[in-house]
Scaffold this motif. Structure first.
Motif, PDB file in Angstrom:
ATOM      1  N   PRO A  24       0.842  -1.209   0.000  1.00  0.00           N
ATOM      2  CA  PRO A  24       0.000   0.000   0.000  1.00  0.00           C
ATOM      3  C   PRO A  24       0.867   1.245   0.000  1.00  0.00           C
ATOM      4  CG  PRO A  24       0.089  -0.954   2.190  1.00  0.00           C
ATOM      5  CD  PRO A  24       0.812  -1.913   1.282  1.00  0.00           C
ATOM      6  N   PRO A  25       0.341   2.354  -0.498  1.00  0.00           N
ATOM      7  CA  PRO A  25       1.103   3.609  -0.476  1.00  0.00           C
ATOM      8  C   PRO A  25       1.238   4.121   0.952  1.00  0.00           C
ATOM      9  CG  PRO A  25      -1.136   4.006  -1.201  1.00  0.00           C
ATOM     10  CD  PRO A  25      -0.998   2.518  -1.095  1.00  0.00           C
ATOM     11  N   PRO A  26       2.192   4.969   1.218  1.00  0.00           N
ATOM     12  CA  PRO A  26       2.365   5.488   2.574  1.00  0.00           C
ATOM     13  C   PRO A  26       1.182   6.348   3.000  1.00  0.00           C
ATOM     14  CG  PRO A  26       3.778   6.653   1.033  1.00  0.00           C
ATOM     15  CD  PRO A  26       3.192   5.495   0.289  1.00  0.00           C
ATOM     16  N   GLN A  27       0.836   6.271   4.275  1.00  0.00           N
ATOM     17  CA  GLN A  27      -0.249   7.078   4.821  1.00  0.00           C
ATOM     18  C   GLN A  27       0.270   8.490   5.118  1.00  0.00           C
ATOM     19  OE1 GLN A  27      -3.515   6.053   5.397  1.00  0.00           O
ATOM     20  NE2 GLN A  27      -2.934   4.247   4.215  1.00  0.00           N
ATOM     21  N   ILE A  28      -0.469   9.487   4.692  1.00  0.00           N
ATOM     22  CA  ILE A  28      -0.082  10.877   4.919  1.00  0.00           C
ATOM     23  C   ILE A  28      -1.259  11.589   5.579  1.00  0.00           C
ATOM     24  CG2 ILE A  28       0.713  13.024   3.857  1.00  0.00           C
ATOM     25  CD1 ILE A  28       1.756  11.334   1.543  1.00  0.00           C
ATOM     26  N   PRO A  29      -1.140  11.944   6.857  1.00  0.00           N
ATOM     27  CA  PRO A  29      -2.265  12.604   7.539  1.00  0.00           C
ATOM     28  C   PRO A  29      -2.525  13.988   6.961  1.00  0.00           C
ATOM     29  CG  PRO A  29      -0.294  12.614   8.921  1.00  0.00           C
ATOM     30  CD  PRO A  29       0.026  11.760   7.743  1.00  0.00           C
ATOM     31  N   LEU A  30      -3.773  14.238   6.590  1.00  0.00           N
ATOM     32  CA  LEU A  30      -4.183  15.536   6.066  1.00  0.00           C
ATOM     33  C   LEU A  30      -5.366  16.043   6.877  1.00  0.00           C
ATOM     34  CD1 LEU A  30      -4.059  14.748   2.233  1.00  0.00           C
ATOM     35  CD2 LEU A  30      -2.392  16.084   3.527  1.00  0.00           C
ATOM     36  N   GLY A  31      -5.542  17.346   6.918  1.00  0.00           N
ATOM     37  CA  GLY A  31      -6.641  17.927   7.676  1.00  0.00           C
ATOM     38  C   GLY A  31      -7.994  17.577   7.090  1.00  0.00           C
ATOM     39  N   GLU A 299       1.680   8.584  -7.312  1.00  0.00           N
ATOM     40  CA  GLU A 299       1.245   7.342  -6.665  1.00  0.00           C
ATOM     41  C   GLU A 299       1.375   6.151  -7.606  1.00  0.00           C
ATOM     42  OE1 GLU A 299      -1.212   4.130  -5.198  1.00  0.00           O
ATOM     43  OE2 GLU A 299      -1.503   5.239  -7.077  1.00  0.00           O
ATOM     44  N   ARG A 300       1.066   6.348  -8.864  1.00  0.00           N
ATOM     45  CA  ARG A 300       1.183   5.252  -9.838  1.00  0.00           C
ATOM     46  C   ARG A 300       2.655   4.898 -10.087  1.00  0.00           C
ATOM     47  NH1 ARG A 300      -1.794   1.631 -10.147  1.00  0.00           N
ATOM     48  NH2 ARG A 300      -1.768   2.229  -7.973  1.00  0.00           N
ATOM     49  N   ARG A 372      11.850   3.498  -2.488  1.00  0.00           N
ATOM     50  CA  ARG A 372      11.953   4.492  -1.422  1.00  0.00           C
ATOM     51  C   ARG A 372      11.991   5.908  -1.995  1.00  0.00           C
ATOM     52  NH1 ARG A 372      16.845   3.492   2.357  1.00  0.00           N
ATOM     53  NH2 ARG A 372      15.881   5.315   3.360  1.00  0.00           N
ATOM     54  N   GLU A 373      12.699   6.053  -3.097  1.00  0.00           N
ATOM     55  CA  GLU A 373      12.746   7.358  -3.750  1.00  0.00           C
ATOM     56  C   GLU A 373      11.357   7.770  -4.231  1.00  0.00           C
ATOM     57  OE1 GLU A 373      14.960   9.578  -7.545  1.00  0.00           O
ATOM     58  OE2 GLU A 373      15.179   7.427  -7.226  1.00  0.00           O
ATOM     59  N   ALA A 374      10.626   6.829  -4.848  1.00  0.00           N
ATOM     60  CA  ALA A 374       9.278   7.128  -5.338  1.00  0.00           C
ATOM     61  C   ALA A 374       8.339   7.443  -4.184  1.00  0.00           C
ATOM     62  CB  ALA A 374       8.741   5.953  -6.157  1.00  0.00           C
ATOM     63  N   ALA A 375       8.504   6.746  -3.049  1.00  0.00           N
ATOM     64  CA  ALA A 375       7.660   7.013  -1.883  1.00  0.00           C
ATOM     65  C   ALA A 375       7.916   8.413  -1.342  1.00  0.00           C
ATOM     66  CB  ALA A 375       7.916   5.969  -0.794  1.00  0.00           C
ATOM     67  N   ALA A 376       9.190   8.806  -1.287  1.00  0.00           N
ATOM     68  CA  ALA A 376       9.520  10.157  -0.829  1.00  0.00           C
ATOM     69  C   ALA A 376       8.942  11.195  -1.791  1.00  0.00           C
ATOM     70  CB  ALA A 376      11.034  10.317  -0.711  1.00  0.00           C
ATOM     71  N   GLY A 377       9.042  10.917  -3.097  1.00  0.00           N
ATOM     72  CA  GLY A 377       8.477  11.836  -4.083  1.00  0.00           C
ATOM     73  C   GLY A 377       6.972  11.946  -3.959  1.00  0.00           C
ATOM     74  N   TYR A 378       6.314  10.822  -3.676  1.00  0.00           N
ATOM     75  CA  TYR A 378       4.857  10.831  -3.504  1.00  0.00           C
ATOM     76  C   TYR A 378       4.468  11.668  -2.287  1.00  0.00           C
ATOM     77  CZ  TYR A 378       0.230   9.147  -2.209  1.00  0.00           C
ATOM     78  OH  TYR A 378      -1.087   9.078  -1.845  1.00  0.00           O
ATOM     79  N   LYS A 379       5.132  11.445  -1.166  1.00  0.00           N
ATOM     80  CA  LYS A 379       4.833  12.222   0.045  1.00  0.00           C
ATOM     81  C   LYS A 379       5.047  13.711  -0.203  1.00  0.00           C
ATOM     82  CE  LYS A 379       6.083   8.650   3.457  1.00  0.00           C
ATOM     83  NZ  LYS A 379       7.032   8.306   4.556  1.00  0.00           N
ATOM     84  N   ALA A 380       6.165  14.038  -0.835  1.00  0.00           N
ATOM     85  CA  ALA A 380       6.459  15.445  -1.106  1.00  0.00           C
ATOM     86  C   ALA A 380       5.396  16.063  -2.012  1.00  0.00           C
ATOM     87  CB  ALA A 380       7.838  15.575  -1.747  1.00  0.00           C
TER      88      ALA A 380
END
Length: 496
Positions: A24-31, A299-300, A372-380
């Motif tokens: 699964p993609p990383p969880q990112i808490p948003l308001g 994400e893709r 890991r690079e793609a995950a960091a890019g997705y979060k950013a």
């Protein structure tokens, strides 16, 4: 068969299932809501954001310019070409899961050399034929069984890359529409400022003529004449820079539309600055996960990188391939298709690495690093999108309030200018004071025009950072991948 064998088979199949399981993609808490969306907007017209958001400005020329650019822009063309490439790669990866077949036909004639020792011996036979013909017709098939999920992982990766490329096309369209809209508003702003500058030139020239006449009559001082001359020259100096910036904006519009310079001026003509709009979003920041093409693309790409890890891990395991052939081989065409000429063959092969000096492990580590690079890019990308949306709501509301305040100042100064001109004509106000009021009015008119344009550009920016009305619903209907996994993780529906 050993008692342990079934358990080994089950363990292998279980491992295969684990290997092919997407992460699964990383969880990112948003308001839960955009904090800046509640800012007062000074009565600005509120509009629900749709895919053709530019039509809400009710400016047919703006709509024409944007829609022409969407057809001619070369960045969009390049993005569509990259999508075509990704779609082809996805089709290749899908076909690898299915059997491949080939058909061949051949014909050959051979005249054997009698100097060949074997031919010399064979020629002693009375039935020896020095010239031989051979004809063949066959069909062959090969199929690699996807036991450990390598091919499925490659297909998932290629499909995710195709989905990312499709989102990139949507992102390119959104960017071009917003850039064209901004350039259009800037062109209208510069047209307005050029008109104000022309008015300033006429006004200061009239004042200069009046002061020169009074100077000749002895009722105005040399100081007043020089001051009027300075104002007239300064007014003339303003216009060329405004016109140069306007021409550059026309050329920018032509470039974004994929055509040579020289067309935009005729297409735009003269017009007013479009009014600012308050684009609304009924959903909170989590909706950006399905409404921003750049987030969907990120994400893709993360999903593709994750699938490549699975593909790399399967390098540790063997590959099973089955092959078959059926055909005919005969020395003459007349007997080619016959039972005597029929030949068949079948085989199954198992191949795997004996030792590779760490190559498989290196491939896995490299794939994990890319993930890991793609995950960091997705979060950013997600965090940047949330920040941009908050900034967009804030700028749209505050820019409109700024423009309203300047409009009120402009109206007040217009009234003051009329009063000052009357007072000057009656001798109740000095020329200096009258010119100061006139100068302030022209300055505030110029500033107010820029503020109106800024407010409209802020509206355009808000539409852009909210995704321009795009959603993964349109993405799926267009042939892309299903809803990204991140959307369900955030509790957002693709149908939103």
């Amino acid at each position: 068969m050993s008692v342990r064998a079934p358990f080994i088979v089950l363990a292998t199949l279980s491992l295969s299932a684990c290997v092919s399981q997407p992460s699964p993609p990383p969880q990112i808490p948003l308001g839960a809501a955009f904090a800046s969306a509640a800012l007062p907007a000074g009565g600005m017209t509120q509009v629900r954001l749709e895919q053709v958001w530019w039509r809400d400005f009710n400016d047919p020329v703006l709509s024409q310019v944007i829609e022409d650019a969407l057809l001619g822009n070369l960045d969009i063309t390049a993005a569509a070409a990259r999508l075509q490439q990704a779609a082809g790669a996805s089709r290749v990866a899908t076909s690898a899961l299915l059997p491949s077949g080939s058909v061949s036909a051949s014909g050959a004639a051979q005249r054997q050399s009698l100097d060949d020792p074997l031919a010399r011996i064979a020629s002693m036979s009375p039935d020896y034929e020095r010239t031989n013909d051979q004809f063949g017709l066959s069909a062959a098939a090969s199929w690699e069984l996807d036991v450990f999920g390598r091919l499925s992982a490659a297909r998932r990766a290629a499909g995710a890359n195709q989905a990312a490329a499709e989102a990139d096309v949507a992102g390119a369209r959104l960017s071009v529409a917003a850039e064209i809209a901004n350039a259009y508003v800037t062109a209208r702003e510069l047209q307005a400022r050029a008109r104000i500058a022309a008015t300033r030139i006429r006004t200061t020239d009239d004042v200069l003529k009046l002061v020169a006449l009074r100077y000749d009559e002895g009722s105005a001082s040399r100081f007043e004449l020089d001051q009027a001359q300075a104002d007239a020259s300064a007014s003339i100096a303003r216009l060329p820079l405004i016109e140069a910036a306007r021409d550059e904006t026309y050329n920018r519009i032509d470039l974004l539309s994929g055509r040579a310079p020289g067309h935009a001026a005729a297409i735009l003509g003269e017009g007013a600055i479009p009014e600012a709009l308050a684009f609304t979003s009924e959903d909170g920041p989590a909706s950006l996960l399905v409404r921003r093409p750049d987030i969907v693309a990120a994400e893709r790409r993360l999903a593709a990188a994750d699938a490549r890890v699975t593909e790399a891990v399967t390098a540790y395991y063997p590959r099973l391939t089955i092959q078959g052939l059926v055909g005919f081989l005969s020395s003459g065409l007349s007997g080619l298709v016959s039972e005597d000429a029929l030949q068949t063959a079948g085989s199954a092969g198992l191949s795997g690495r004996l030792f590779d000096f760490g190559a498989a492990r290196g491939g896995v580590e490299a794939a994990r690093g890319r993930t890991r690079e793609a995950a960091a890019g997705y979060k950013a990308t997600v965090l940047r999108a949330a920040s941009e949306a908050e900034d967009g709501f804030s700028r749209a509301a505050r820019s409109h309030l700024h423009a309203l305040a300047l409009a009120e100042s402009e109206a007040a100064l217009a009234r003051a200018t009329t009063t000052a001109r009357t007072a000057y004509d009656l001798g109740g106000l000095s020329l200096k004071d009258a010119l100061d009021v006139q100068r302030r009015l022209l300055d505030i008119e110029d500033t107010a025009a820029a503020a109106r344009a800024d407010a409209t550009r802020a509206s355009i920016g808000l539409a852009r950072v909210l995704g321009g009305g795009w959603s993964t619903r349109d993405f799926s209907q267009a042939g892309g991948a299903p809803c990204p996994a991140a959307t369900s993780a955030a509790g957002v529906s693709c149908e939103g």
